[in-house]
Scaffold this active site. Structure first.
Site, PDB file in Angstrom:
ATOM      1  N   GLU A  53      13.179  -7.847 -14.517  1.00 19.43           N
ATOM      2  CA  GLU A  53      13.611  -7.854 -13.121  1.00 19.43           C
ATOM      3  C   GLU A  53      13.979  -6.463 -12.597  1.00 19.43           C
ATOM      4  OE1 GLU A  53      14.370 -11.965 -14.801  1.00 19.43           O
ATOM      5  OE2 GLU A  53      14.754  -9.901 -15.474  1.00 19.43           O
ATOM      6  N   PHE A 115      24.632 -23.267 -16.856  1.00 23.41           N
ATOM      7  CA  PHE A 115      23.587 -22.487 -17.527  1.00 23.41           C
ATOM      8  C   PHE A 115      22.931 -21.521 -16.542  1.00 23.41           C
ATOM      9  CE2 PHE A 115      19.047 -22.096 -18.771  1.00 23.41           C
ATOM     10  CZ  PHE A 115      19.238 -21.368 -19.938  1.00 23.41           C
ATOM     11  N   GLN A 116      22.854 -20.262 -16.943  1.00 23.16           N
ATOM     12  CA  GLN A 116      22.285 -19.180 -16.138  1.00 23.16           C
ATOM     13  C   GLN A 116      22.979 -19.037 -14.779  1.00 23.16           C
ATOM     14  OE1 GLN A 116      17.909 -19.414 -16.103  1.00 23.16           O
ATOM     15  NE2 GLN A 116      17.890 -18.123 -17.933  1.00 23.16           N
ATOM     16  N   LYS A 165      19.686 -23.831  -6.018  1.00 18.84           N
ATOM     17  CA  LYS A 165      18.456 -24.597  -6.217  1.00 18.84           C
ATOM     18  C   LYS A 165      18.398 -25.831  -5.318  1.00 18.84           C
ATOM     19  CE  LYS A 165      15.391 -26.137  -9.932  1.00 18.84           C
ATOM     20  NZ  LYS A 165      15.221 -26.225 -11.406  1.00 18.84           N
ATOM     21  N   MET A 484      17.530  17.143 -20.045  1.00 18.02           N
ATOM     22  CA  MET A 484      18.656  17.610 -19.244  1.00 18.02           C
ATOM     23  C   MET A 484      19.957  17.489 -20.021  1.00 18.02           C
ATOM     24  SD  MET A 484      19.141  19.137 -16.413  1.00 18.02           S
ATOM     25  CE  MET A 484      17.878  18.753 -15.188  1.00 18.02           C
TER      26      MET A 484
END
Length: 588
Positions: A53, A115-116, A165, A484
């Site tokens: 993502e 969940f999630q 959802k 760097m």
């Protein structure tokens, strides 16, 4: 059902289409499966399946920055949303317009540690311009249209819309964009105050040592603003410098352009910043990488700050004349006012100022010596520029030394051709950003100038690039160090190279082939041109591994907390006028 009755997932697809969206970068999961089902049932929107993502957000950033459009991201709940946080913060810091749609557990489970589940609106509140949690399907269309308005209006930025959802399954009434009134509480000021324009014009007319300081706000305002900026610079004949985000706002070939300003800016640019008497800041935010030590920043100048974001005024540096408004409209007003006053600069003072600037230019602070059998990183980027400058080329970068060398040495003649992570300094930005740029410009040459450490942060997106047959070129400047970090350890930490050497790197040629791309390598200066030409001739994606000098440092450099006239110019600078540090560097 009537034509405007549909479920929430269908509303999402309809709203994206009505907002002119043609591509979405995303990754499916349980909470957003209704949207993916709606995607499957249509052919208007193109979906690009990323591999993580975070890559989706960076790809949307590249798409947005190279087109001026709003980039769109679609991710699932929980880890899908949290993986997007770095990209959202990056977009906020660099003022990139994004709308990120995140899945959420059903409304009755929110707060139950389902969940999630994650508190997406809470987590993203500090790293977005605005965010929404939609709990009623009949609010969905309004929120989606408003999200695009907020993302693109005023100072652009990322907006999150969190979608439970059950809302995606629910039936409601869809409203078209013209049926939704923009939020009354958010009306960015775009037209400048005429009184402030008059004050700015008086300072500009009477300047003896003027300097234009251009930032990413000019590019965000659009191509017309860039043309107006060039017109203003030309009509005044005043020198100009640009920030990292502003590269391309003025053609690099313009004789008035002094180069990049700030920590790794040119000697003449930083000295002009230190010595000017009137500074005209257009669309830059006086960030610490430009100002250095604020108490010593441009100590003798009157400062004009043009910005659409009023919160940027006096945030870091005290301003004499603030001008709030869209950069393009402010520039147009300034030009009109100067013409009305029959503007003529103080030619004697300006001639003296240019004489001093030309003396500073003679220091040739970006000079490097490509002698010996090892490729200098500057030489690699210089040859890439010379062999691609006549093409329609877009450059992205990762973060580190290679990023600064690219900013110094790759000359941009147009806006929206340079995509880099400025404010957040996000390693792993360049590869997915290049993917988004290539989606937006399928026939253009897109090159990610990368470091071998940064490229591994999101290397999985090579799989996406190969799946969609995107001819992205990855040009790795490989010094086997986090360059760097190593440079700072050498200059500021006594050469103690703690955890900055990469002891186990992949064979990038074989890695490219494993993904289904082409791999090339250059390890000697005489090989470089042929390898770049091969890269350009191959129609598909290519990884080029360029082995460069491990000990090369990026100069000039303003150490953290130093002033613009306290630059480290590097060990090769033999000119007088500076003291020598313990590391053998010439300090000016």
């Amino acid at each position: 059902m009537t034509a405007n009755q549909m479920n929430g997932a269908e509303m999402v697809i309809k709203a994206l289409g009505d907002q002119g969206v043609d591509v979405v970068f995303g990754y499916p999961g349980g909470a957003v499966l209704p949207i993916y089902d709606a995607l499957f049932m249509q052919n208007r929107l193109r979906h690009i399946l990323v591999r993580q993502e975070g890559g989706a957000v960076h790809a949307a950033e590249g798409y947005a920055r190279s087109t001026g459009k709003v980039g769109v991201v679609l991710v699932t709940s929980g880890p899908g949303a949290t993986n997007a946080v770095t990209g959202l913060t990056d977009a906020l810091m660099d003022s990139i317009p994004l709308v990120c749609l995140t899945g959420q557990v059903p409304t009755h489970l929110i707060g139950n540690d389902a969940f999630q589940e994650a508190d997406t609106t809470g987590i993203t509140r500090p790293c977005t311009k605005h965010n929404y949690l939609v709990k009623d399907v009949n609010d969905l269309a309004r929120v989606l249209h408003e999200a695009f308005y907020v993302a693109r209006s005023g100072r652009p930025g990322p907006v999150v819309v969190d979608l439970p959802k059950d809302v995606l399954f629910a039936i409601g009434t869809y409203l078209a964009p013209e049926q939704v009134e923009p939020r009354k509480s958010y009306r960015p000021k775009t037209d400048p105050d005429p009184a402030r324009i008059a004050e700015a014009v008086d300072l500009i007319i009477n300047a003896k040592r003027p300097l234009f300081y251009g930032g990413g706000g000019i590019i965000n305002s659009g191509p017309d603003a860039c043309k107006l900026f060039g017109e203003l610079v030309e009509m005044t004949n005043y020198p100009c410098t640009l920030t990292l985000m502003g590269l391309g706002a003025l053609p690099a070939s313009d004789k008035r352009y002094l180069g990049l300003v700030g920590m790794h800016g040119t000697y003449e640019s930083n000295m002009a910043m230190h010595g000017c008497d009137v500074m005209i800041n257009v669309g830059a935010r006086f960030d610490d990488r430009v100002t250095g030590r604020v108490s010593a920043f441009s100590p003798n100048s009157k400062k004009i700050h043009i910005d659409i974001d009023s919160s940027s005024i006096n945030k870091n540096v005290r301003i004499d004349v603030p001008v709030i408004g869209d950069a393009g409209k402010v520039l147009e007003a300034l030009i009109s006012a100067l013409k009305a006053k029959r503007f003529s600069p103080d030619k004697t003072a300006l001639s003296k100022w240019w004489k001093q600037l030309d003396e500073w230019r003679k220091r040739d602070s970006l000079h490097f010596d490509q002698a010996g059998p090892i490729i200098k990183p500057q030489y690699a980027i210089e040859r890439l520029y010379q062999l691609t400058k006549d093409r329609e080329t877009y450059i992205t970068t990762e973060v580190g030394q290679h990023q600064m060398w690219a900013a110094q040495l790759y000359k941009f003649e147009k806006p929206n051709r340079w995509m880099t992570s400025g404010g957040l300094g996000t390693m792993g930005y360049g590869l997915p950003a290049a993917m988004g740029v290539q989606i937006a410009h399928p026939d253009a040459l897109v090159v990610d100038i990368a470091g071998e450490a940064s490229i591994l942060m999101n290397i999985q997106e090579m799989s996406t690039i190969c799946q969609y047959r995107l001819p992205v070129k990855i040009f790795i400047v490989n010094n086997q160090y986090m360059g760097m970090v190593r440079q700072w350890q050498e200059l500021l930490h006594g050469g103690r190279y703690s955890e900055s050497y990469s002891e186990s790197l992949p064979d990038f040629v074989k890695l490219a082939e494993a993904f289904g791309a082409s791999g090339l390598r250059a390890s000697k200066p005489e090989e470089l041109d042929d390898v770049i030409k091969q890269m350009l001739a191959i129609p598909g994606p290519v990884i080029v591994d360029v082995a460069v000098d491990q000990k090369e440092n990026c100069f000039p450099m303003i150490p953290s907390g130093a002033a613009h006239n306290e630059m480290i110019l590097g060990p090769s600078d033999k000119q007088s006028g500076g003291s020598v540090s313990e590391e053998g560097m010439v300090l000016v």
